[in-house]
Motif scaffolding. Structure first.
Motif, PDB file in Angstrom:
ATOM      1  N   VAL A  21       0.842  -1.194   0.000  1.00  0.00           N
ATOM      2  CA  VAL A  21       0.000   0.000   0.000  1.00  0.00           C
ATOM      3  C   VAL A  21       0.881   1.250   0.000  1.00  0.00           C
ATOM      4  O   VAL A  21       1.820   1.356   0.799  1.00  0.00           O
ATOM      5  CB  VAL A  21      -0.925   0.051   1.232  1.00  0.00           C
ATOM      6  N   ALA A  22       0.572   2.178  -0.882  1.00  0.00           N
ATOM      7  CA  ALA A  22       1.190   3.498  -0.888  1.00  0.00           C
ATOM      8  C   ALA A  22       0.147   4.458  -0.331  1.00  0.00           C
ATOM      9  O   ALA A  22      -0.845   4.763  -0.990  1.00  0.00           O
ATOM     10  CB  ALA A  22       1.608   3.897  -2.298  1.00  0.00           C
ATOM     11  N   ARG A  23       0.348   4.892   0.909  1.00  0.00           N
ATOM     12  CA  ARG A  23      -0.611   5.783   1.573  1.00  0.00           C
ATOM     13  C   ARG A  23      -0.240   7.225   1.281  1.00  0.00           C
ATOM     14  O   ARG A  23       0.871   7.674   1.544  1.00  0.00           O
ATOM     15  CB  ARG A  23      -0.574   5.535   3.079  1.00  0.00           C
ATOM     16  N   ARG A  24      -1.191   7.953   0.707  1.00  0.00           N
ATOM     17  CA  ARG A  24      -0.968   9.359   0.349  1.00  0.00           C
ATOM     18  C   ARG A  24      -0.953  10.260   1.575  1.00  0.00           C
ATOM     19  O   ARG A  24      -1.732  10.074   2.501  1.00  0.00           O
ATOM     20  CB  ARG A  24      -2.105   9.858  -0.545  1.00  0.00           C
ATOM     21  N   GLU A  25      -0.079  11.260   1.535  1.00  0.00           N
ATOM     22  CA  GLU A  25      -0.029  12.347   2.512  1.00  0.00           C
ATOM     23  C   GLU A  25      -0.147  11.865   3.959  1.00  0.00           C
ATOM     24  O   GLU A  25      -1.072  12.214   4.672  1.00  0.00           O
ATOM     25  CB  GLU A  25      -1.092  13.397   2.177  1.00  0.00           C
ATOM     26  N   ALA A  26       0.827  11.096   4.360  1.00  0.00           N
ATOM     27  CA  ALA A  26       0.851  10.548   5.714  1.00  0.00           C
ATOM     28  C   ALA A  26       1.498  11.541   6.672  1.00  0.00           C
ATOM     29  O   ALA A  26       2.599  12.021   6.421  1.00  0.00           O
ATOM     30  CB  ALA A  26       1.601   9.223   5.731  1.00  0.00           C
ATOM     31  N   VAL A  27       0.806  11.834   7.753  1.00  0.00           N
ATOM     32  CA  VAL A  27       1.325  12.737   8.783  1.00  0.00           C
ATOM     33  C   VAL A  27       2.149  11.909   9.764  1.00  0.00           C
ATOM     34  O   VAL A  27       1.699  10.875  10.246  1.00  0.00           O
ATOM     35  CB  VAL A  27       0.174  13.457   9.513  1.00  0.00           C
ATOM     36  N   LEU A  28       3.352  12.388  10.036  1.00  0.00           N
ATOM     37  CA  LEU A  28       4.242  11.700  10.956  1.00  0.00           C
ATOM     38  C   LEU A  28       4.085  12.269  12.358  1.00  0.00           C
ATOM     39  O   LEU A  28       3.238  13.134  12.596  1.00  0.00           O
ATOM     40  CB  LEU A  28       5.689  11.851  10.469  1.00  0.00           C
ATOM     41  N   ARG A  29       4.913  11.782  13.278  1.00  0.00           N
ATOM     42  CA  ARG A  29       4.860  12.314  14.650  1.00  0.00           C
ATOM     43  C   ARG A  29       5.030  13.815  14.638  1.00  0.00           C
ATOM     44  O   ARG A  29       5.662  14.379  13.748  1.00  0.00           O
ATOM     45  CB  ARG A  29       5.978  11.711  15.492  1.00  0.00           C
ATOM     46  N   ARG A  30       4.507  14.458  15.653  1.00  0.00           N
ATOM     47  CA  ARG A  30       4.570  15.919  15.776  1.00  0.00           C
ATOM     48  C   ARG A  30       5.987  16.443  15.557  1.00  0.00           C
ATOM     49  O   ARG A  30       6.944  15.929  16.117  1.00  0.00           O
ATOM     50  CB  ARG A  30       4.070  16.322  17.152  1.00  0.00           C
ATOM     51  N   GLY A  31       6.092  17.433  14.694  1.00  0.00           N
ATOM     52  CA  GLY A  31       7.367  18.061  14.419  1.00  0.00           C
ATOM     53  C   GLY A  31       8.169  17.410  13.301  1.00  0.00           C
ATOM     54  O   GLY A  31       9.253  17.869  12.971  1.00  0.00           O
ATOM     55  N   HIS A  32       7.630  16.336  12.712  1.00  0.00           N
ATOM     56  CA  HIS A  32       8.373  15.621  11.674  1.00  0.00           C
ATOM     57  C   HIS A  32       7.732  15.743  10.300  1.00  0.00           C
ATOM     58  O   HIS A  32       8.217  15.163   9.339  1.00  0.00           O
ATOM     59  CB  HIS A  32       8.541  14.151  12.058  1.00  0.00           C
ATOM     60  N   GLY A  33       6.647  16.464  10.230  1.00  0.00           N
ATOM     61  CA  GLY A  33       6.053  16.768   8.937  1.00  0.00           C
ATOM     62  C   GLY A  33       5.142  15.705   8.369  1.00  0.00           C
ATOM     63  O   GLY A  33       4.582  14.874   9.082  1.00  0.00           O
TER      64      GLY A  33
END
Length: 93
Positions: free
Chosen positions: A41-53
């Motif tokens: 799976v290629a997940r679009r626009e994944a938010v990472l941990r706070r401060g990592h974009g």
């Protein structure tokens, strides 16, 4: 260049990358559409941990993260992207 023009270019790039990923056998999905049991799976626009974009695509194989794709415009130098890549690796949970 206006924000609308940039957004349009980003949408076109996303469509192209989505098509290339699908052609390579990846299921491409947003978080709300994602099938975590799909083999790739290629997940679009994944938010990472706070401060990592946020990454453009987070790649999963058998429910484990195996990589990221960060799209850049044609001609964009990769110099300096190392910091961004390190931040992404540190931001994975």
């Amino acid at each position: 260049m206006s924000d609308d023009a940039n957004l349009h270019a980003e949408e076109r790039a996303r469509d192209l990358i989505d098509a290339q990923l699908r052609a390579a056998g990846w299921e491409v999905a947003s978080l709300d559409q994602m099938n975590p049991f799909a083999p790739g799976v290629a997940r679009r626009e994944a938010v990472l941990r706070r401060g990592h974009g946020r990454v453009d695509y987070l790649l999963y194989v058998d429910r484990s993260v195996v990589g990221v794709i960060e799209a850049k415009p044609v001609g964009h130098s990769l110099t300096g992207v190392e910091f961004q890549s390190t931040s992404y690796a540190d931001g994975l949970t």
